[in-house]
Design an enzyme around this catalytic site. Structure first.
Site, PDB file in Angstrom:
ATOM      1  N   GLU A 123       0.818  -1.217   0.000  1.00  0.00           N
ATOM      2  CA  GLU A 123       0.000   0.000   0.000  1.00  0.00           C
ATOM      3  C   GLU A 123       0.850   1.264   0.000  1.00  0.00           C
ATOM      4  O   GLU A 123       1.599   1.511   0.935  1.00  0.00           O
ATOM      5  CB  GLU A 123      -0.903   0.004   1.244  1.00  0.00           C
ATOM      6  CG  GLU A 123      -1.737   1.261   1.410  1.00  0.00           C
ATOM      7  CD  GLU A 123      -2.474   1.294   2.731  1.00  0.00           C
ATOM      8  OE1 GLU A 123      -3.046   2.350   3.055  1.00  0.00           O
ATOM      9  OE2 GLU A 123      -2.482   0.273   3.452  1.00  0.00           O
ATOM     10  N   GLU A 132     -11.299   2.264   6.295  1.00  0.00           N
ATOM     11  CA  GLU A 132     -10.232   2.218   7.304  1.00  0.00           C
ATOM     12  C   GLU A 132      -9.924   3.642   7.735  1.00  0.00           C
ATOM     13  O   GLU A 132      -9.240   4.392   7.060  1.00  0.00           O
ATOM     14  CB  GLU A 132      -8.952   1.567   6.770  1.00  0.00           C
ATOM     15  CG  GLU A 132      -7.928   1.373   7.888  1.00  0.00           C
ATOM     16  CD  GLU A 132      -6.474   1.470   7.430  1.00  0.00           C
ATOM     17  OE1 GLU A 132      -5.669   0.620   7.834  1.00  0.00           O
ATOM     18  OE2 GLU A 132      -6.146   2.421   6.685  1.00  0.00           O
TER      19      GLU A 132
END
Length: 283
Positions: free
Chosen positions: A148, A243
Site C-alpha cells: 500500500e 479504514e
C-alpha cells in the site's frame, strides 16, 4: 462487491476484549471485519475465527507497521523483526480465512527523512530482498500480500502507484500485489481513476475506500463516480473497506496525524459510510 470496516474505527489495539465489535459490524450490515495485527498475542485468534464464522462475517487482516517492524531499516535486527512480523501475520491471515495481508509492507509508518540516492537504493534493495522471503511464506499459506502506498506525511519511501509498481516488479512474485487507500491516493496521485487503471485487475487486490479527510465516505471531495467507473472497467472483484481511526493510541495518532474527531461518532461514520458504499457501488 463486498464491504468491510476496520476495527481501527473503534479501538486500538484490537484484542480479545474487543470481540463485541464482531456483532456490531455484522448488525450494521457489513460483509467483512478488517482486523489489524497490532499485537498478535492480545487476540485469541481461534475464538475470533469461531465467532466470525458463527455470525457469518468474513475477515481481512491488515498490518500495523511501527518503528520496530521495518524491513528496509538500517538495523539488521529491525529488518529481521519486520520480516517475522509479516510472516506471522500471513499465518494469522491463513487461520482467519483472509485472502490477503496488506499495508505499507516496505517500511515503518511515520519514517520521514531526506536521504541520498545511494541510501534510497540500499533501502529499496533491503525491502525487495525481505519481500521475496515474505512471498515464499505467502505462497506456502496461499495468501496475497498487498503493498500500500502512503502519503508523503506518513512515509518517504512509497507514495505513488508508480513507486509501488517498481517494488512489485523487482520482487516478481504472483503473491505480491497492490492495495490502494483512496485517502492517500487523493494526496499523491494526479488522478485516482487513472492510477486504478494503471494497477489493473491482475495487481489490484484490495481497496480501502476512504474519504479525502478520512471522514465518512461520500462527504468529502473524492471523485467517487470516477473511482467506480475505473474499478468496473478493470473488473475489480475485491472488497471495499472503510479504514479510518477513532479511539487511536498515541503512537497511531502520531503516525497517521489524526488530531480531531472525524465524525460525530464511530458508529455514525461506519453506518453512513456503508450506506454510501451500497448506493454508490451496488447501483
Amino acid at each position: 462487491m463486498k464491504f468491510g470496516v476496520s476495527t481501527f474505527l473503534w479501538v486500538s489495539p484490537f484484542d480479545t476484549h474487543s470481540f463485541d465489535l464482531v456483532h456490531k459490524v455484522k448488525e450494521m450490515g457489513f460483509d467483512i471485519i478488517e482486523v489489524p495485527v497490532e499485537n498478535k498475542d492480545l487476540v485469541d485468534w481461534d475464538e475470533l475465527k469461531k465467532l466470525t464464522d458463527e455470525v457469518g462475517l468474513k475477515v481481512s487482516i491488515s498490518g500495523a507497521f511501527g518503528a520496530d517492524r521495518d524491513i528496509s531499516s538500517e538495523d539488521p535486527a529491525i529488518r529481521a523483526n519486520g520480516l517475522k512480523y509479516i510472516q506471522d501475520s500471513i499465518k494469522i491471515a491463513a487461520k482467519m480465512g483472509s485472502p490477503l495481508f496488506g499495508g505499507p509492507l516496505y517500511s515503518a509508518v511515520g519514517k520521514l527523512r531526506s536521504i541520498s540516492p545511494e541510501q534510497k537504493k540500499q533501502e529499496f534493495d533491503w525491502c525487495v530482498d525481505n519481500l521475496k522471503k515474505a512471498c515464499i511464506t505467502a505462497e506456502e499459506f496461499g495468501i496475497t500480500l498487498g503493498l500500500e502506498p502512503l502519503n508523503r506525511f506518513e512515509s518517504d519511501m512509497v507514495n505513488t502507484v508508480d513507486q509501488a509498481l517498481e517494488i512489485v516488479k523487482a520482487v516478481d512474485s504472483p503473491f505480491l500485489k497492490i492495495q490502494l487507500d483512496t485517502f492517500h491516493n487523493n494526496i499523491e496521485e494526479k488522478n485516482i481513476a487513472v492510477s486504478i487503471r494503471k494497477v489493473g485487475k491482475e495487481l489490484l487486490c484490495h481497496v480501502q475506500g476512504n474519504e479525502s479527510d478520512r471522514g465518512t465516505p461520500g462527504t468529502g471531495n473524492l471523485a467517487w463516480n470516477e473511482i467506480k467507473e475505473a474499478l468496473e472497467e478493470i473488473g475489480y472483484e475485491g472488497a471495499m473497506v472503510i479504514e479510518t481511526f477513532g479511539a487511536v493510541s498515541k503512537e497511531m495518532a502520531k503516525a497517521t496525524c489524526i488530531w480531531r474527531p472525524l465524525a460525530n461518532s464511530a458508529d455514525e461514520l461506519a453506518s453512513e459510510g456503508l450506506a454510501f458504499y451500497k448506493e454508490q457501488f451496488r447501483n
